[in-house]
Design an enzyme around this catalytic site. Structure first.
Site, short mmCIF file in Angstrom:
data_model
loop_
_atom_site.label_atom_id
_atom_site.label_comp_id
_atom_site.label_asym_id
_atom_site.label_seq_id
_atom_site.Cartn_x
_atom_site.Cartn_y
_atom_site.Cartn_z
N LEU A 87 73.34 33.50 23.84
CA LEU A 87 72.25 34.26 24.45
C LEU A 87 71.77 33.53 25.70
O LEU A 87 71.30 32.40 25.63
CB LEU A 87 71.08 34.41 23.47
CG LEU A 87 71.42 35.07 22.13
CD1 LEU A 87 70.24 34.94 21.17
CD2 LEU A 87 71.80 36.53 22.32
N ASP A 88 71.91 34.18 26.86
CA ASP A 88 71.35 33.61 28.07
C ASP A 88 69.83 33.62 27.94
O ASP A 88 69.25 34.62 27.51
CB ASP A 88 71.78 34.42 29.28
CG ASP A 88 71.23 33.87 30.57
OD1 ASP A 88 71.53 32.71 30.89
OD2 ASP A 88 70.47 34.59 31.24
N LYS A 89 69.19 32.53 28.29
CA LYS A 89 67.74 32.41 28.06
C LYS A 89 66.93 33.36 28.94
O LYS A 89 66.22 34.24 28.45
CB LYS A 89 67.27 30.98 28.29
CG LYS A 89 65.76 30.79 28.07
CD LYS A 89 65.30 29.40 28.40
CE LYS A 89 65.25 29.17 29.90
NZ LYS A 89 64.18 29.97 30.57
N THR A 128 66.86 37.41 28.82
CA THR A 128 67.42 37.90 27.56
C THR A 128 66.53 37.49 26.39
O THR A 128 65.99 38.34 25.67
CB THR A 128 68.85 37.36 27.35
OG1 THR A 128 69.65 37.72 28.47
CG2 THR A 128 69.47 37.91 26.09
N LYS A 163 79.03 28.09 31.60
CA LYS A 163 78.85 29.16 30.61
C LYS A 163 80.21 29.66 30.12
O LYS A 163 80.39 29.93 28.93
CB LYS A 163 78.03 30.30 31.22
CG LYS A 163 76.59 29.91 31.53
CD LYS A 163 75.79 31.09 32.08
CE LYS A 163 74.34 30.68 32.34
NZ LYS A 163 73.51 31.79 32.82
#
Length: 867
Positions: free
Chosen positions: A548-550, A553, A743
């Site tokens: 999960l991208d912070k 999101t 990533k």
């Protein structure tokens, strides 16, 4: 050699064996690959440049069906093809899948020819390829970020969206010839192509079936009664039964006979072949018996054995026909509901817009808006198209598009989406996307493309269906011969053989996957969830880890500047102003926050300084030349803002004291950004983000689904740890300080450990990781690049919708598997039972009709998938 993808509307398919035969025939053309969809009556065909569109259409027509070219677009290795036409497109018709397009006015001229290949049916094929007049991004996800390509095509004709509701009066468009292989009408030159609306996705439409069904039912009841109830029989009742059953097995059953005859001309067989043979065999055998022995029904109850008249099967022929017509009728109505969700989505757009020109308001059709137009949106009105608010403030209800119920506050500078509703204030909006470039159009396009795809699980059904009907015909013959040889009873042999013909139903196999996909993707569109293709369903089942991208999101992404620390003699105001000027050219949330803070701090709310020579690095920072409006200490300054690595990349190296100052800011959980001027550190801007209210609950739900959540962010470890603790992510599952390439590495690292990885993000810097992941999930509040790189898009910004998307995908896959199981089980059990003589043909007919209806009904349960 280049390729292109063309989309066909195909008329006349009735079962999965039709699908398999078409795919096999098209696949015999050199370099051609086809995926045919039964309930949508469509095909997506990849065609090399040396094969013409007309060859594809002729191949379909030569197979016994009728084809129209719907769309032509470049394939992965082709150059852009442009097809000109002299009228503008309408987004609704252009984007609807074939199943819905046939409920819409026909979308303009297309290549076609007669179903039966009669040269007199048409004046000749046309090569005017309908398509929308726009630049469209297509997604060709193959595990890397390079799976995106652009096409530009022109032309196409459809009518105004309002005509959908009105049914569209005939004569507005070019006429086309020939009805379909199963229509009630013959091929007629110049017959309008809008007769497609009179066909359901699998045979005739409900409106065409209704009179046949009513007539069959009225005539079948007395036939059944006098044949099955001895007390109601009278002298010569057999002749009356024959007379009453005749229109049932001829006129009422005509769709079956006609389709069977057309396929027979091409040495092929389908489900209609089985039905037609079974019904005609029962009637003709009975008529032969009656003519051979005219006195067999002279006395009531004569020649009656076991409740079935010996040698007479008029009631079998009539009841089987009636049951099958009833099944088709119910199936047509049910499948129409399966497409309602997407049809409703495509109808959401505003019909009119009030455009402001030279200070005067003009009401025009919404499709006439062009980019740059400024239009007025009053309270309660739908926003006509995607745009940028230039004046006014209001709360916008975006639930129709995003699925989120809470209105969003907007003001000058905010983006708004077409089809959303302005709830309060008056807005002036500058159109930025119009027609088929809008968010609503993209949603429709993505859902349409997903529905025409084919899941891997469906391939098994296709392979079986390819040989199903011939095998059933052989089984029926063998059944008849063995019964006759072993028992010598002609009636029992005939009954068992007819039951085998009638019980076999490849329809359920052909409908199991596409109808489930149609309903699931349509329901997803209503909830703001876009499933890009059938493969996505398989991927969601196996995903066991999600990155999960912070920012944007898990957190709101709405950063606010806390304070500015000035260095080397600069003032905080100067540092913020210079940083804001250069960050204003970037789309990153951090950049937006700094630019907004700098603008609000400007005296008299003046503009930020101008910037030139702007450059940026995703996840790194920005750089530009800032004009100081003639300030005495120099006309321009080189400003670099971003992370430590970005500064060092630009030859700027903070000293230890300055680095300690940055570390102190980050230790408090803030995001800290360097600002350097003319090669020297000038200050540090700190920002803070907030966790979205539903993130913690969503992450808990992910764990319940067996998916391990991991936090991925470019922010520092202190910020990442603070957010992870707030939402319930374990410290060891946090990746902090990660650049875009990092990533991708994080995704690969998990994959190398055997995990099936999903990635959720919303920015340009997430696109590569989204493409690398086994399942890429884009949050719709993010960028187009992120959405195109993903497999599944959540139009809202709530992490809870992400969980809902996974649940819906898994539920859709489960429904498809259930459909396939019962379709296989039905045939695996039904055919042997019929061959053993344990099944009355009438019951077999009812069971056959019920199988297709139940598959569709089971899929329709997805329409009630809750928010």
């Amino acid at each position: 050699m280049g390729t292109r993808i063309i989309e066909l509307d195909i008329e006349g398919m009735t079962c999965a064996s039709c699908v398999a035969r078409l795919e096999r025939k098209l696949g015999k053309l050199d370099g051609v690959e086809a995926s045919v969809n039964l309930p949508l009556e469509s095909a997506q065909v990849t065609v090399p440049d040396n094969v013409t569109d007309q060859q594809i259409v002729d191949t379909v027509n030569a197979t016994g069906y009728k084809a129209w070219i719907r769309e032509s677009r470049p394939g992965p290795t082709s150059q852009t093809h442009e097809h000109a036409h002299d009228r503008e497109t309408d987004m609704l018709g252009a984007l609807a899948p074939p199943s819905l397009r046939r409920a819409l006015p026909h979308t303009g001229p297309a290549i076609e020819s007669g179903t039966e290949g009669s040269p007199g049916d048409h004046g000749g094929p046309e090569h005017n390829h309908s398509d929308s007049d726009h630049n469209e991004w297509l997604h060709d996800h193959s595990g890397d970020a390079g799976g995106m390509r652009q096409r530009a095509s022109k032309g196409g004709t459809t009518e105004h969206a309002e005509h959908v509701a009105r049914g569209a009066a005939a004569g507005d468009h070019a006429n086309h010839g020939a009805a379909g292989a199963q229509g009630d009408h013959g091929a007629q030159g110049g017959h309008d192509a809008r007769t497609h609306a009179d066909h359901m996705h699998h045979g005739p439409a409900a409106s065409k079936l209704r009179p046949r069904l009513i007539a069959a039912a009225i005539l079948t009841v007395p036939v059944f009664a006098i044949s099955m109830i001895p007390a109601l029989q009278f002298p010569q009742w057999g002749w009356v039964a024959a007379l009453l059953a005749l229109p049932v097995v001829t006129w009422a059953a005509w769709p079956f006979h006609r389709a069977a005859a057309i396929n027979a001309r091409h040495f092929a067989s389908t489900m209609d072949t089985l039905v037609s043979i079974g019904v005609l065999a029962a009637y003709l055998y009975s008529a032969w018996q009656l003519f051979a022995n005219p006195m067999m029904t002279e006395h009531p109850g004569m020649e009656t054995m076991g409740g079935v008249s010996g040698g007479l099967y008029f009631e079998v022929a009539a009841v089987v026909t009636t049951f099958l017509l009833l099944g088709r009728y119910l199936e047509a109505n049910a499948k129409a509901k399966a497409g309602d969700a997407l049809k409703a989505l495509l109808n959401l757009g505003a019909k009119d817009a009030t455009v402001l020109r030279d200070g005067v308001e003009h009401k025009i059709p919404a499709e006439q808006l062009v980019a740059g137009d400024v239009f007025v949106v009053r309270p309660g009105e739908k926003i006509a198209t995607d745009g940028l608010v230039t004046s006014g403030s209001s709360a916008v209800d975006a639930s129709l598009v995003t699925g989120e119920s809470v209105p969003v506050e907007v003001g000058p500078g905010n983006q708004v989406t077409g089809a959303t509703i302005n709830t309060s204030g008056r807005l002036l909006v500058r159109a930025t996307r119009v027609g088929s470039d809008t968010t609503l159009a993209q949603m429709g396009r993505l859902v349409s493309q997903a529905q025409t795809g084919k899941a891997p699980i469906a391939r098994l059904a296709d392979r079986i269906s390819a040989v199903f009907v011939p095998v059933v015909l052989v089984i029926a013959v063998v059944t008849f011969v063995l019964w006759l040889a072993l028992g010598g009873d002609l009636n029992a042999s005939f009954t068992a053989a007819v039951a085998v013909l009638v019980i076999a139903c490849p329809c359920a196999l052909g409908l199991a996957t596409p109808v489930g996909l149609l309903t699931g993707t349509g329901r997803g569109a209503q909830l703001g969830i876009l499933i890009k293709g059938p493969q996505v369903l398989e991927d969601t089942r196996t995903v066991d880890a999600i990155l999960l991208d912070k920012t944007g999101t898990v957190t709101s992404g709405k950063l606010a500047v806390g304070h500015t620390l000035a260095l080397n003699g600069h003032s905080p105001a100067d540092v913020l102003s210079l940083a804001g000027a250069v960050e204003a050219a970037s789309e990153h949330p951090i950049a937006h926050a700094i630019a907004a803070a700098a603008k609000s701090a400007m005296p008299d709310a003046g503009p930020l300084p101008a910037v030139k020579d702007f450059s940026s690095a995703p996840g790194g920072g920005v750089r530009g030349m800032v004009a100081l409006n003639g300030a005495g200490n120099g006309a321009e300054r080189t400003v670099v803002a971003g992370r430590t690595g970005w500064l060092e990349h630009n030859g700027i190296f903070p000293d230890d004291a300055q680095r300690q100052a940055l570390a102190t800011e980050e230790a408090g959980g803030a995001t800290a950004i360097w600002v350097a001027v003319d090669g020297n550190p000038a200050g540090i801007v700190t920002l803070r983000d907030t966790v979205k209210p539903g993130s913690a609950a969503a992450i808990a739900k992910l764990k319940e689904l067996g998916i391990r959540p991991l936090l991925l962010t470019g922010d520092n470890a202190a910020v990442a740890a603070q957010v992870a603790a707030a939402v319930g992510i374990a410290p060891e599952d946090v990746f902090a300080g990660v650049l875009p390439e990092g990533k991708v590495d994080a995704v690969r690292k998990l994959q190398s450990r055997g995990s099936t990885v999903a990635m959720a993000g919303d920015g340009v810097n997430d696109a590569a990781a989204l493409a690398q992941a086994d399942l890429g999930i884009a949050m719709g509040s993010g960028t187009d690049v992120a959405i195109e790189a993903s497999d599944l898009t959540v139009m809202g910004s709530d992490l809870g919708q992400l969980v809902q998307a996974i649940e819906l995908s898994r539920k859709t896959l489960s429904t498809i598997k259930t459909n396939l199981f019962w379709a296989f089980f039905y045939n695996a059990i039904g055919i042997p039972v019929a061959a053993l003589g344990l099944l009355n043909p009438m019951i077999a007919g009812a069971a056959m009709a019920a199988s297709s209806v139940l598959v569709v009904a089971n899929s329709l349960r997805l329409r009630s998938f809750a928010k």
